[in-house]
Design a protein around this motif. Structure first.
Motif, PDB file in Angstrom:
ATOM      1  N   LEU A  52       0.825  -1.208   0.000  1.00  0.00           N
ATOM      2  CA  LEU A  52       0.000   0.000   0.000  1.00  0.00           C
ATOM      3  C   LEU A  52       0.865   1.266   0.000  1.00  0.00           C
ATOM      4  O   LEU A  52       1.791   1.385   0.793  1.00  0.00           O
ATOM      5  CB  LEU A  52      -0.889  -0.002   1.236  1.00  0.00           C
ATOM      6  CG  LEU A  52      -1.809   1.197   1.443  1.00  0.00           C
ATOM      7  CD1 LEU A  52      -2.900   1.206   0.381  1.00  0.00           C
ATOM      8  CD2 LEU A  52      -2.421   1.160   2.834  1.00  0.00           C
ATOM      9  N   GLY A  53       0.570   2.174  -0.912  1.00  0.00           N
ATOM     10  CA  GLY A  53       1.302   3.433  -0.985  1.00  0.00           C
ATOM     11  C   GLY A  53       2.378   3.466  -2.048  1.00  0.00           C
ATOM     12  O   GLY A  53       2.818   4.550  -2.447  1.00  0.00           O
ATOM     13  N   ASP A  54       2.830   2.301  -2.501  1.00  0.00           N
ATOM     14  CA  ASP A  54       3.797   2.249  -3.597  1.00  0.00           C
ATOM     15  C   ASP A  54       3.015   2.430  -4.895  1.00  0.00           C
ATOM     16  O   ASP A  54       2.491   1.468  -5.465  1.00  0.00           O
ATOM     17  CB  ASP A  54       4.549   0.910  -3.593  1.00  0.00           C
ATOM     18  CG  ASP A  54       5.388   0.713  -2.344  1.00  0.00           C
ATOM     19  OD1 ASP A  54       5.899   1.710  -1.812  1.00  0.00           O
ATOM     20  OD2 ASP A  54       5.553  -0.446  -1.910  1.00  0.00           O
ATOM     21  N   MET A  55       2.934   3.668  -5.361  1.00  0.00           N
ATOM     22  CA  MET A  55       1.997   4.049  -6.415  1.00  0.00           C
ATOM     23  C   MET A  55       2.549   3.759  -7.804  1.00  0.00           C
ATOM     24  O   MET A  55       3.069   4.641  -8.499  1.00  0.00           O
ATOM     25  CB  MET A  55       1.630   5.522  -6.288  1.00  0.00           C
ATOM     26  CG  MET A  55       0.999   5.885  -4.949  1.00  0.00           C
ATOM     27  SD  MET A  55      -0.577   5.055  -4.652  1.00  0.00           S
ATOM     28  CE  MET A  55      -1.599   5.794  -5.901  1.00  0.00           C
ATOM     29  N   PHE A  56       2.428   2.527  -8.215  1.00  0.00           N
ATOM     30  CA  PHE A  56       2.875   2.122  -9.544  1.00  0.00           C
ATOM     31  C   PHE A  56       1.805   2.489 -10.562  1.00  0.00           C
ATOM     32  O   PHE A  56       1.063   1.647 -11.053  1.00  0.00           O
ATOM     33  CB  PHE A  56       3.164   0.614  -9.573  1.00  0.00           C
ATOM     34  CG  PHE A  56       4.485   0.220  -8.961  1.00  0.00           C
ATOM     35  CD1 PHE A  56       5.645   0.207  -9.724  1.00  0.00           C
ATOM     36  CD2 PHE A  56       4.562  -0.125  -7.628  1.00  0.00           C
ATOM     37  CE1 PHE A  56       6.863  -0.160  -9.169  1.00  0.00           C
ATOM     38  CE2 PHE A  56       5.776  -0.495  -7.057  1.00  0.00           C
ATOM     39  CZ  PHE A  56       6.930  -0.507  -7.830  1.00  0.00           C
ATOM     40  N   ASN A  57       1.731   3.788 -10.888  1.00  0.00           N
ATOM     41  CA  ASN A  57       0.755   4.232 -11.878  1.00  0.00           C
ATOM     42  C   ASN A  57       1.335   4.116 -13.284  1.00  0.00           C
ATOM     43  O   ASN A  57       2.484   3.709 -13.474  1.00  0.00           O
ATOM     44  CB  ASN A  57       0.278   5.654 -11.572  1.00  0.00           C
ATOM     45  CG  ASN A  57       1.431   6.642 -11.505  1.00  0.00           C
ATOM     46  OD1 ASN A  57       2.393   6.535 -12.256  1.00  0.00           O
ATOM     47  ND2 ASN A  57       1.339   7.607 -10.596  1.00  0.00           N
ATOM     48  N   ALA A  58       0.534   4.488 -14.278  1.00  0.00           N
ATOM     49  CA  ALA A  58       0.919   4.265 -15.675  1.00  0.00           C
ATOM     50  C   ALA A  58       2.241   4.938 -16.033  1.00  0.00           C
ATOM     51  O   ALA A  58       3.053   4.369 -16.784  1.00  0.00           O
ATOM     52  CB  ALA A  58      -0.197   4.743 -16.595  1.00  0.00           C
ATOM     53  N   THR A  59       2.494   6.124 -15.506  1.00  0.00           N
ATOM     54  CA  THR A  59       3.713   6.836 -15.883  1.00  0.00           C
ATOM     55  C   THR A  59       4.976   6.131 -15.381  1.00  0.00           C
ATOM     56  O   THR A  59       6.036   6.260 -15.998  1.00  0.00           O
ATOM     57  CB  THR A  59       3.692   8.280 -15.342  1.00  0.00           C
ATOM     58  OG1 THR A  59       3.588   8.247 -13.915  1.00  0.00           O
ATOM     59  CG2 THR A  59       2.508   9.057 -15.912  1.00  0.00           C
ATOM     60  N   GLY A  77      -5.863  -5.358  -1.432  1.00  0.00           N
ATOM     61  CA  GLY A  77      -6.138  -4.180  -2.253  1.00  0.00           C
ATOM     62  C   GLY A  77      -4.948  -3.833  -3.122  1.00  0.00           C
ATOM     63  O   GLY A  77      -3.812  -3.811  -2.655  1.00  0.00           O
ATOM     64  N   TYR A  78      -5.201  -3.561  -4.398  1.00  0.00           N
ATOM     65  CA  TYR A  78      -4.102  -3.247  -5.315  1.00  0.00           C
ATOM     66  C   TYR A  78      -4.420  -2.024  -6.173  1.00  0.00           C
ATOM     67  O   TYR A  78      -3.899  -1.866  -7.278  1.00  0.00           O
ATOM     68  CB  TYR A  78      -3.784  -4.454  -6.212  1.00  0.00           C
ATOM     69  CG  TYR A  78      -4.978  -5.024  -6.948  1.00  0.00           C
ATOM     70  CD1 TYR A  78      -5.354  -4.543  -8.201  1.00  0.00           C
ATOM     71  CD2 TYR A  78      -5.732  -6.040  -6.393  1.00  0.00           C
ATOM     72  CE1 TYR A  78      -6.441  -5.059  -8.875  1.00  0.00           C
ATOM     73  CE2 TYR A  78      -6.834  -6.577  -7.053  1.00  0.00           C
ATOM     74  CZ  TYR A  78      -7.175  -6.083  -8.294  1.00  0.00           C
ATOM     75  OH  TYR A  78      -8.264  -6.593  -8.962  1.00  0.00           O
ATOM     76  N   ASN A  79      -5.261  -1.115  -5.629  1.00  0.00           N
ATOM     77  CA  ASN A  79      -5.609   0.075  -6.398  1.00  0.00           C
ATOM     78  C   ASN A  79      -4.448   1.048  -6.547  1.00  0.00           C
ATOM     79  O   ASN A  79      -4.531   2.014  -7.305  1.00  0.00           O
ATOM     80  CB  ASN A  79      -6.809   0.790  -5.768  1.00  0.00           C
ATOM     81  CG  ASN A  79      -6.594   1.169  -4.322  1.00  0.00           C
ATOM     82  OD1 ASN A  79      -6.234   0.333  -3.504  1.00  0.00           O
ATOM     83  ND2 ASN A  79      -6.805   2.432  -3.989  1.00  0.00           N
ATOM     84  N   HIS A  80      -3.331   0.800  -5.841  1.00  0.00           N
ATOM     85  CA  HIS A  80      -2.131   1.625  -6.020  1.00  0.00           C
ATOM     86  C   HIS A  80      -1.291   1.149  -7.196  1.00  0.00           C
ATOM     87  O   HIS A  80      -0.269   1.767  -7.512  1.00  0.00           O
ATOM     88  CB  HIS A  80      -1.281   1.609  -4.741  1.00  0.00           C
ATOM     89  CG  HIS A  80      -0.978   0.230  -4.235  1.00  0.00           C
ATOM     90  ND1 HIS A  80      -1.926  -0.558  -3.634  1.00  0.00           N
ATOM     91  CD2 HIS A  80       0.161  -0.504  -4.252  1.00  0.00           C
ATOM     92  CE1 HIS A  80      -1.385  -1.717  -3.297  1.00  0.00           C
ATOM     93  NE2 HIS A  80      -0.130  -1.712  -3.667  1.00  0.00           N
ATOM     94  N   ILE A  81      -1.701   0.070  -7.849  1.00  0.00           N
ATOM     95  CA  ILE A  81      -0.980  -0.456  -9.012  1.00  0.00           C
ATOM     96  C   ILE A  81      -1.899  -0.378 -10.223  1.00  0.00           C
ATOM     97  O   ILE A  81      -3.031  -0.873 -10.187  1.00  0.00           O
ATOM     98  CB  ILE A  81      -0.550  -1.923  -8.792  1.00  0.00           C
ATOM     99  CG1 ILE A  81       0.377  -2.039  -7.581  1.00  0.00           C
ATOM    100  CG2 ILE A  81       0.139  -2.482 -10.033  1.00  0.00           C
ATOM    101  CD1 ILE A  81       0.700  -3.471  -7.181  1.00  0.00           C
ATOM    102  N   ASP A  82      -1.413   0.228 -11.307  1.00  0.00           N
ATOM    103  CA  ASP A  82      -2.171   0.249 -12.565  1.00  0.00           C
ATOM    104  C   ASP A  82      -1.930  -1.085 -13.254  1.00  0.00           C
ATOM    105  O   ASP A  82      -0.927  -1.280 -13.947  1.00  0.00           O
ATOM    106  CB  ASP A  82      -1.714   1.411 -13.438  1.00  0.00           C
ATOM    107  CG  ASP A  82      -2.609   1.613 -14.655  1.00  0.00           C
ATOM    108  OD1 ASP A  82      -3.081   0.596 -15.207  1.00  0.00           O
ATOM    109  OD2 ASP A  82      -2.823   2.762 -15.060  1.00  0.00           O
ATOM    110  N   VAL A  83      -2.850  -2.018 -13.032  1.00  0.00           N
ATOM    111  CA  VAL A  83      -2.659  -3.392 -13.514  1.00  0.00           C
ATOM    112  C   VAL A  83      -2.596  -3.436 -15.033  1.00  0.00           C
ATOM    113  O   VAL A  83      -1.777  -4.156 -15.615  1.00  0.00           O
ATOM    114  CB  VAL A  83      -3.777  -4.303 -12.975  1.00  0.00           C
ATOM    115  CG1 VAL A  83      -3.637  -5.710 -13.545  1.00  0.00           C
ATOM    116  CG2 VAL A  83      -3.740  -4.341 -11.454  1.00  0.00           C
ATOM    117  N   ASP A  84      -3.447  -2.675 -15.707  1.00  0.00           N
ATOM    118  CA  ASP A  84      -3.448  -2.679 -17.172  1.00  0.00           C
ATOM    119  C   ASP A  84      -2.124  -2.165 -17.720  1.00  0.00           C
ATOM    120  O   ASP A  84      -1.577  -2.715 -18.687  1.00  0.00           O
ATOM    121  CB  ASP A  84      -4.596  -1.822 -17.703  1.00  0.00           C
ATOM    122  CG  ASP A  84      -5.957  -2.457 -17.442  1.00  0.00           C
ATOM    123  OD1 ASP A  84      -6.013  -3.693 -17.273  1.00  0.00           O
ATOM    124  OD2 ASP A  84      -6.954  -1.707 -17.386  1.00  0.00           O
TER     125      ASP A  84
END
Length: 316
Positions: A52-59, A77-84
């Motif tokens: 949680l908090g490690d924000m692996f977003n698309a960028t 919960g994995y909403n901090h990771i952009d799975v797609d």
């Protein structure tokens, strides 16, 4: 040997198991990784065990070449990771469902009781030396047994909360869920959040986090709730519009709230801290040693299976 980055300190039992299979580098900080750290982790390691908090977003996935082939998330919960975005660059994502269910449900019941029975306020009264002894109308709260519990999201955790409330406290259960659910205990599915709010003495949020549920709970739900009702969130902080919650408390639309998560965690609004009818916990949902060990071992097993070429136990 396969190199794995573990992004936060984990229980010794988990690290020992990981070291049986991989070359482990442990990041000693307890805070989330920064953008540069995340980009470096994708370039330097075969796998990463984030949380949680490690924000692996698309960028984060857009730049550079990626040595990393899997993010084995510590947590359901994995909403901090952009799975797609991860999949688009060939990185698998896993999580740790099941291990967190009972512990999170227990915290929900803790907050329900604390809010209804004014337990936090009472403890503060004793600790500050202001308690002047028992009397018949001192700090009268709400009796929870036999009342109606409304649950938003009837997945594993929602059902575990419902069972505790129904079988332990004789509560009637109503709920809202995106799809129909078959359950082995009495529970009535309602068509909207507002219907649940209007019917309930306590409302608990148990939906997953993510863009689809951002600010799912707001002014409309609070306006529909009884002025004697209590609101509890043990899911993700940004599911709730905190400003709307504060406004509802200020207006007396609800009697109190119990929160384990926050919209801008770890920041907690001063308006919530100042209110005696709000119970605040520091994200204790899974904070039991056995549970954190189970979560970690599940994440390690996801890594082991991936690098052994086996089916992922908990792919997302």
């Amino acid at each position: 040997m396969t190199r794995i980055l573990v992004t936060r300190p984990l229980p010794d039992k988990v690290l020992a198991e990981a070291e049986k299979h991989f070359e482990i580098e442990l990041r000693e900080k307890t805070t989330p990784m920064g953008r540069a750290e995340m980009r470096a982790s994708l370039a330097l390691y075969d796998g990463v065990l984030p949380t949680l908090g490690d924000m692996f977003n698309a960028t984060i996935f857009e730049e550079g070449r990626h040595r990393c082939r899997i993010l084995a998330n510590f947590g359901v919960g994995y909403n901090h990771i952009d799975v797609d975005a991860a999949r688009a660059v060939g990185i698998a994502v896993t999580n740790t469902p099941g291990a967190v269910t009972d512990a999170t449900a227990d915290i929900a019941l803790t907050l329900m009781l604390m809010s209804c029975r004014r337990a936090g306020e009472g403890e503060r009264l004793v600790r500050t030396g202001k308690w002047d002894g028992w009397h018949p109308v001192q700090m009268l709260g709400q009796h929870m047994s036999g009342k109606t519990l409304g649950i938003l999201g009837m997945g594993r955790i929602g059902q575990a909360i419902a069972k505790r409330a129904h079988f332990g406290f004789g509560m009637q259960i109503v709920y809202h869920n995106r799809s129909p659910k078959e359950m082995d205990f009495p529970a009535k599915q309602l068509g909207s959040l507002e219907e649940v709010g209007a019917a309930s003495d306590v409302v608990v949020v148990a939906v997953p986090g993510g863009s689809e549920t951002h600010h799912l709970v707001g002014a409309n739900l609070f306006a529909a709730m009884k002025p004697t009702a209590h609101f509890v969130n043990i899911a993700r902080g940004d599911i709730v519009d905190e400003a709307a919650l504060i406004a509802a408390l200020d207006a007396g639309e609800i009697a109190g709230a119990g929160l384990d998560v926050y919209e801008h965690e770890p920041k907690v609004p001063a308006a919530l801290i100042a209110r005696e009818n709000v119970t605040l916990l520091p994200h204790l949902g899974t904070a039991a040693l056995e549970v954190r060990e189970d979560m970690g071992l599940m994440a390690v097993e996801n890594l082991r299976a991936f690098f052994a070429g086996e089916d992922l136990p908990n792919a997302v």
